[in-house]
Structures are given as C-alpha cells and as structure tokens.
Design a protein around this motif. Sequence first.
Motif, PDB file in Angstrom:
ATOM      1  N   ASP A  13       0.813  -1.229   0.000  1.00  0.00           N
ATOM      2  CA  ASP A  13       0.000   0.000   0.000  1.00  0.00           C
ATOM      3  C   ASP A  13       0.841   1.272   0.000  1.00  0.00           C
ATOM      4  O   ASP A  13       0.456   2.289   0.563  1.00  0.00           O
ATOM      5  CB  ASP A  13      -0.960   0.028   1.212  1.00  0.00           C
ATOM      6  CG  ASP A  13      -1.740  -1.261   1.332  1.00  0.00           C
ATOM      7  OD1 ASP A  13      -2.234  -1.717   0.289  1.00  0.00           O
ATOM      8  OD2 ASP A  13      -1.855  -1.805   2.436  1.00  0.00           O
ATOM      9  N   ASN A  38      -4.807 -10.435  -4.192  1.00  0.00           N
ATOM     10  CA  ASN A  38      -4.652  -9.851  -2.857  1.00  0.00           C
ATOM     11  C   ASN A  38      -4.193  -8.394  -2.997  1.00  0.00           C
ATOM     12  O   ASN A  38      -4.398  -7.575  -2.117  1.00  0.00           O
ATOM     13  CB  ASN A  38      -3.654 -10.646  -1.993  1.00  0.00           C
ATOM     14  CG  ASN A  38      -2.344 -10.963  -2.701  1.00  0.00           C
ATOM     15  OD1 ASN A  38      -2.201 -10.757  -3.901  1.00  0.00           O
ATOM     16  ND2 ASN A  38      -1.389 -11.486  -1.957  1.00  0.00           N
ATOM     17  N   GLY A 125      -4.432 -12.769   9.165  1.00  0.00           N
ATOM     18  CA  GLY A 125      -5.188 -11.619   8.651  1.00  0.00           C
ATOM     19  C   GLY A 125      -5.038 -11.523   7.141  1.00  0.00           C
ATOM     20  O   GLY A 125      -4.781 -10.453   6.600  1.00  0.00           O
ATOM     21  N   THR A 126      -5.183 -12.662   6.452  1.00  0.00           N
ATOM     22  CA  THR A 126      -5.005 -12.670   4.984  1.00  0.00           C
ATOM     23  C   THR A 126      -6.142 -11.902   4.323  1.00  0.00           C
ATOM     24  O   THR A 126      -7.130 -11.545   4.964  1.00  0.00           O
ATOM     25  CB  THR A 126      -5.007 -14.110   4.415  1.00  0.00           C
ATOM     26  OG1 THR A 126      -6.340 -14.618   4.480  1.00  0.00           O
ATOM     27  CG2 THR A 126      -4.062 -15.022   5.160  1.00  0.00           C
ATOM     28  N   THR A 127      -5.984 -11.706   3.021  1.00  0.00           N
ATOM     29  CA  THR A 127      -7.038 -11.023   2.264  1.00  0.00           C
ATOM     30  C   THR A 127      -8.171 -11.992   1.923  1.00  0.00           C
ATOM     31  O   THR A 127      -9.170 -11.583   1.344  1.00  0.00           O
ATOM     32  CB  THR A 127      -6.465 -10.445   0.957  1.00  0.00           C
ATOM     33  OG1 THR A 127      -5.900 -11.519   0.197  1.00  0.00           O
ATOM     34  CG2 THR A 127      -5.401  -9.395   1.226  1.00  0.00           C
ATOM     35  N   GLN A 221       2.299  -5.940  -3.079  1.00  0.00           N
ATOM     36  CA  GLN A 221       2.612  -5.958  -1.639  1.00  0.00           C
ATOM     37  C   GLN A 221       3.921  -5.187  -1.399  1.00  0.00           C
ATOM     38  O   GLN A 221       4.178  -4.234  -2.112  1.00  0.00           O
ATOM     39  CB  GLN A 221       2.698  -7.401  -1.107  1.00  0.00           C
ATOM     40  CG  GLN A 221       1.366  -8.124  -1.051  1.00  0.00           C
ATOM     41  CD  GLN A 221       0.978  -8.789  -2.349  1.00  0.00           C
ATOM     42  OE1 GLN A 221       1.786  -9.446  -2.966  1.00  0.00           O
ATOM     43  NE2 GLN A 221      -0.260  -8.640  -2.774  1.00  0.00           N
ATOM     44  N   VAL A 235       3.315 -12.773   6.675  1.00  0.00           N
ATOM     45  CA  VAL A 235       3.784 -12.343   5.362  1.00  0.00           C
ATOM     46  C   VAL A 235       2.796 -12.850   4.313  1.00  0.00           C
ATOM     47  O   VAL A 235       1.882 -13.616   4.628  1.00  0.00           O
ATOM     48  CB  VAL A 235       5.185 -12.944   5.067  1.00  0.00           C
ATOM     49  CG1 VAL A 235       6.249 -12.316   5.956  1.00  0.00           C
ATOM     50  CG2 VAL A 235       5.178 -14.468   5.230  1.00  0.00           C
ATOM     51  N   THR A 236       2.999 -12.450   3.078  1.00  0.00           N
ATOM     52  CA  THR A 236       2.244 -13.088   2.009  1.00  0.00           C
ATOM     53  C   THR A 236       3.063 -14.292   1.535  1.00  0.00           C
ATOM     54  O   THR A 236       4.131 -14.575   2.083  1.00  0.00           O
ATOM     55  CB  THR A 236       1.918 -12.075   0.888  1.00  0.00           C
ATOM     56  OG1 THR A 236       0.955 -12.675   0.007  1.00  0.00           O
ATOM     57  CG2 THR A 236       3.150 -11.635   0.117  1.00  0.00           C
ATOM     58  N   VAL A 270      -1.651  -3.706   6.903  1.00  0.00           N
ATOM     59  CA  VAL A 270      -2.988  -4.302   7.098  1.00  0.00           C
ATOM     60  C   VAL A 270      -2.810  -5.756   7.494  1.00  0.00           C
ATOM     61  O   VAL A 270      -1.839  -6.382   7.097  1.00  0.00           O
ATOM     62  CB  VAL A 270      -3.914  -4.246   5.851  1.00  0.00           C
ATOM     63  CG1 VAL A 270      -4.686  -2.975   5.790  1.00  0.00           C
ATOM     64  CG2 VAL A 270      -3.171  -4.502   4.567  1.00  0.00           C
ATOM     65  N   ARG A 300     -10.380  -2.883   4.794  1.00  0.00           N
ATOM     66  CA  ARG A 300     -10.022  -2.852   6.225  1.00  0.00           C
ATOM     67  C   ARG A 300      -9.252  -1.576   6.557  1.00  0.00           C
ATOM     68  O   ARG A 300      -8.422  -1.132   5.758  1.00  0.00           O
ATOM     69  CB  ARG A 300      -9.102  -4.041   6.566  1.00  0.00           C
ATOM     70  CG  ARG A 300      -9.777  -5.379   6.485  1.00  0.00           C
ATOM     71  CD  ARG A 300      -8.821  -6.506   6.847  1.00  0.00           C
ATOM     72  NE  ARG A 300      -7.846  -6.774   5.797  1.00  0.00           N
ATOM     73  CZ  ARG A 300      -6.905  -7.709   5.873  1.00  0.00           C
ATOM     74  NH1 ARG A 300      -6.790  -8.436   6.958  1.00  0.00           N
ATOM     75  NH2 ARG A 300      -6.067  -7.911   4.886  1.00  0.00           N
TER      76      ARG A 300
HETATM   77  P1  IMP Z   1      -2.454 -12.922   1.734  1.00  0.00           P
HETATM   78  O1  IMP Z   1      -1.502 -12.328   0.747  1.00  0.00           O
HETATM   79  O2  IMP Z   1      -3.896 -12.710   1.370  1.00  0.00           O
HETATM   80  O3  IMP Z   1      -2.124 -14.350   2.032  1.00  0.00           O
HETATM   81  O4  IMP Z   1      -2.264 -12.137   3.114  1.00  0.00           O
HETATM   82  C1  IMP Z   1      -1.062 -12.238   3.880  1.00  0.00           C
HETATM   83  C2  IMP Z   1      -0.714 -10.910   4.515  1.00  0.00           C
HETATM   84  O5  IMP Z   1      -0.320  -9.995   3.481  1.00  0.00           O
HETATM   85  C3  IMP Z   1      -1.867 -10.218   5.246  1.00  0.00           C
HETATM   86  O6  IMP Z   1      -1.332  -9.500   6.348  1.00  0.00           O
HETATM   87  C4  IMP Z   1      -2.408  -9.228   4.224  1.00  0.00           C
HETATM   88  O7  IMP Z   1      -3.059  -8.147   4.828  1.00  0.00           O
HETATM   89  C5  IMP Z   1      -1.115  -8.812   3.547  1.00  0.00           C
HETATM   90  N1  IMP Z   1      -1.336  -8.352   2.174  1.00  0.00           N
HETATM   91  C6  IMP Z   1      -1.586  -9.086   1.082  1.00  0.00           C
HETATM   92  N2  IMP Z   1      -1.727  -8.308   0.009  1.00  0.00           N
HETATM   93  C7  IMP Z   1      -1.533  -7.051   0.416  1.00  0.00           C
HETATM   94  C8  IMP Z   1      -1.500  -5.773  -0.256  1.00  0.00           C
HETATM   95  O8  IMP Z   1      -1.662  -5.664  -1.472  1.00  0.00           O
HETATM   96  N3  IMP Z   1      -1.264  -4.708   0.533  1.00  0.00           N
HETATM   97  C9  IMP Z   1      -1.027  -4.801   1.855  1.00  0.00           C
HETATM   98  N4  IMP Z   1      -1.028  -5.958   2.514  1.00  0.00           N
HETATM   99  C10 IMP Z   1      -1.278  -7.066   1.801  1.00  0.00           C
END
Ligand code: IMP
Length: 421
Positions: A13, A38, A125-127, A221, A235-236, A270, A300
């Motif tokens: 972000d 995401n 806290g994934t997306t 990310q 992490v992602t 986030v 969020r």
């Molecule tokens: P995931 O990528 O959905 O598995 O989420 C894993 C972590 O990465 C969580 O804390 C999400 O909030 C964060 N995340 C994933 N994509 C983004 C993004 O584009 N911006 C900020 N945080 C992200």
Amino acid sequence: MPVDILVGTQWGDEGKGKLIDVLTGDVDMVVRFQGGNNAGHTVEIGSERYVLHLVPSGIFRPGVRCVIGNGLVVDPIALVEELEGIRARGIAADNLELSDRAQLIFIYHKRADALNEKGAVRKIGTTGRGIGPAYCDKMRRSGIRGCDLCKPEILSAKFRAEAARYNKIFAEAGAELIDIEKELALVLEAAAKLAPLVRNTAYTIAQAVKEGKKILCEGAQGGLLDVDHGTYPFVTSSNTISGGACTGAGIPPTAVRNVYGVIKAYTTRVGEGPFPTELFDADGELLRARGREFGATTGRPRRCGWFDAVASRYSCMLSGVNKLVVTKLDVLDEFDEIAVCTAYEIDGVRTTEFPAAVEDLEKVKPVYEMMPGWKTALDAVTSADQLPENARKYLARMAELIGADIEIISVGPRRDQTFKA
Ligand code: IMP
C-alpha cells in the motif's frame, strides 16, 4: 538493459499503482511477477478512480503491452470480472497476456484460506483470496496452471481431482463442501474467455528485451511481506522483493537496470503481525484519516505509524533499490513534529538490523529522532524547489537513513501530483 523493477519497500500500500501509471508514460511493457488479487493498485486519472487487482497498471496506456507472469496465482473468474469491469468503463484492455505457467486459484483455495485462518493459533489476517493455499499447491506440485485453461478436458479432470481432495479436507473439518460440477462450469466459462490470452510470456519478454523495448516490472505488496525476508509468518506467500521479478517473470538478472523502491513518508500495515512504529493515539488517527488508509482490496482500516528506517533500509537493501519514490508526503502536512525510527531496542540492546524472529520484533522499542513539521499544504506543490525547507530536510533524512537517492516525490493521488526530486 531495458528492464526496470518497481517494488513496495514496506508492508504494501505504498502507492505503487499510481507510480507505475506515471512511469508507464514511456514504457512498452508492464509485467506483474508475483502475488494475485490480494493486491489492490489504485490509479486515479482525472476524476476517475480505478482499483486493479490482477491486471498490470499499464492497462490504461494505449500501446503498452501488459503481462501477467508465471509467478502469480490467478483466480480466473476474478480476472474475467476485472477485465469486464475495466472494459465497461470504456478502456479496451486488449493488450494483455497471461503466462501459461501462472498458477490458478479456485474456490477451494479461498475456502481453505478462510478455514486456515479460522483454526489458526496465530491468525495472519489474509485477504481471503486463496493466495497462500494456491502457492502451497504450486510447491506440492498439484497446482493447475495457465496452460490448462486452453484444454477444457485436462482442466476439468485436474479440477475434479483437486476439488475432491479439498472436499475430503473440508469434510474432516466439518466445513461446507464444494459443489464440484457447479464450480467447474463457472471455471470453464472463465477459461474460454482467458484462453486466447495465454502465452509463454517468458518468450514475449525475452523478445522485447532483445528489441531494446522498455519493460517495467510491477511488484505487489511490499518487501516486509516477502515470504523469505519479511515478518514471517505474518507475510504473504510470494517473493515481493525485486529478485521475485527474475523467477516470477523469467527475466534474467543481467537484464535488470533500475530498481525503484516506493516508500510512504510514514508506515502502514494491514492484517496481523509486528509493526514496531505503530501508533495507537491521535497521531495514528490523523495519519489514517489524512492518508485515506483503508485497504483497496478488503476495505479494512490500515494500521498507521511513523517512518521506520530500520525496516525500510533492510527492505531496500534486499531489493537493491537505487531510486526511491516517496509517496504521500502531504499526509504529514499538519504535524508539529514528525518522528523517525532510526534504531530498535530489544531487551535493552540497541540494533539497526531487522530481526528474523517475530517474538523479537514484537518486543521492539523504537528509538525515535524528532524532526520539525512544515505545517503547509503540499497538495498543490508541482516541483521539488517549491517544497518547504522542513519537508526537504525530512526527505533528505529519509534518503540518508536508507542509503539511496530519492528520484520521485508524490504529494497526492493524481498523476499530476508527482514530480522529480
Ligand atoms: P495474503 O496475501 O492474502 O495471504 O495475506 C497475507 C498478509 O499480506 C496479510 O497481512 C495481508 O493483509 C497482507 N497483504 C496481502 N496483500 C496485500 C497488499 O496488497 N497490501 C497490503 N497488505 C497485503
């Protein structure tokens, strides 16, 4: 060497979408190399606001080729929806290729993402987009890929087998099962629409490199969410640092020229996980309100805090950032004083290195240096020489602490609120 890479240097972000859009003024190709939907890249053109999740941010520039590389996890139904949404607003979006090696995300990945979060000792806290489970399948070598979109029979057989495997897991967990044939019909519908876009994009990129075309790789990310180097396990599931462009798009390191590191003038995050400079007071609220800090993908509210030079320097070092892009400087306009974290104190020991263990990161006491604010609205500033002295001093300190030069400054969401440092 015509390949430049642009990455986020914090927890995502940072305003990458806008910067990619600004930088694509003179590029021939924009390539995404990791992550999936995401990501949420916001681009404002005139009074129009677009949020892109999978489609590269170059899509708004006629003549710019956009590539979704092999390193992504792509939800085919979401991609079709995104493309149709862009076209509905009068943008052709016909200059796009999808890698035949990109991994695909299906409904069972999203359900598994939700299930993992529900049962987790430590929620990430994934997306909720199925990103982690899809990358798991890639590594366990049961993933379904872009090339399968072109062969409905093979796609159907693979989908049925994988969905049945997931249904066993869901049954054991007492979760709702997937209606395999109903979901497959939706997948096949999307596949028919996407099949014409599928290519071996490594060749497309290699040919462009050979022809001396300008290529911009668009990271999603940020470096601190990198699966190897970030605040693991919060992490992602992909490599978000610049090196990810080599594996995630099939670009040889020798083709890379510049690495742009996008950095917000403060910090946000986030989801869950350590955030040493997080603010829980009125200053944090002010950052959130002025910066419109709400997730582009999930809506969020973002956690907000001061600029963390320890974390950002580490991330810029890993990505080899040689051009810094500072965004959202205007968000700091109203502060009397601005804090900058220059070191961490962990159990009474001072360090400027970024720790691996989440348990250490959670104990960090930030060491702050205070800088005077500029108390002037920056949103109408159009060149670096118009910046107030205190804003220039703040930027110079950021650059010094990170060890890279600032190339571009952004003071608002629009294309025209961006200028050379
Ligand atoms: P995931 O990528 O959905 O598995 O989420 C894993 C972590 O990465 C969580 O804390 C999400 O909030 C964060 N995340 C994933 N994509 C983004 C993004 O584009 N911006 C900020 N945080 C992200």
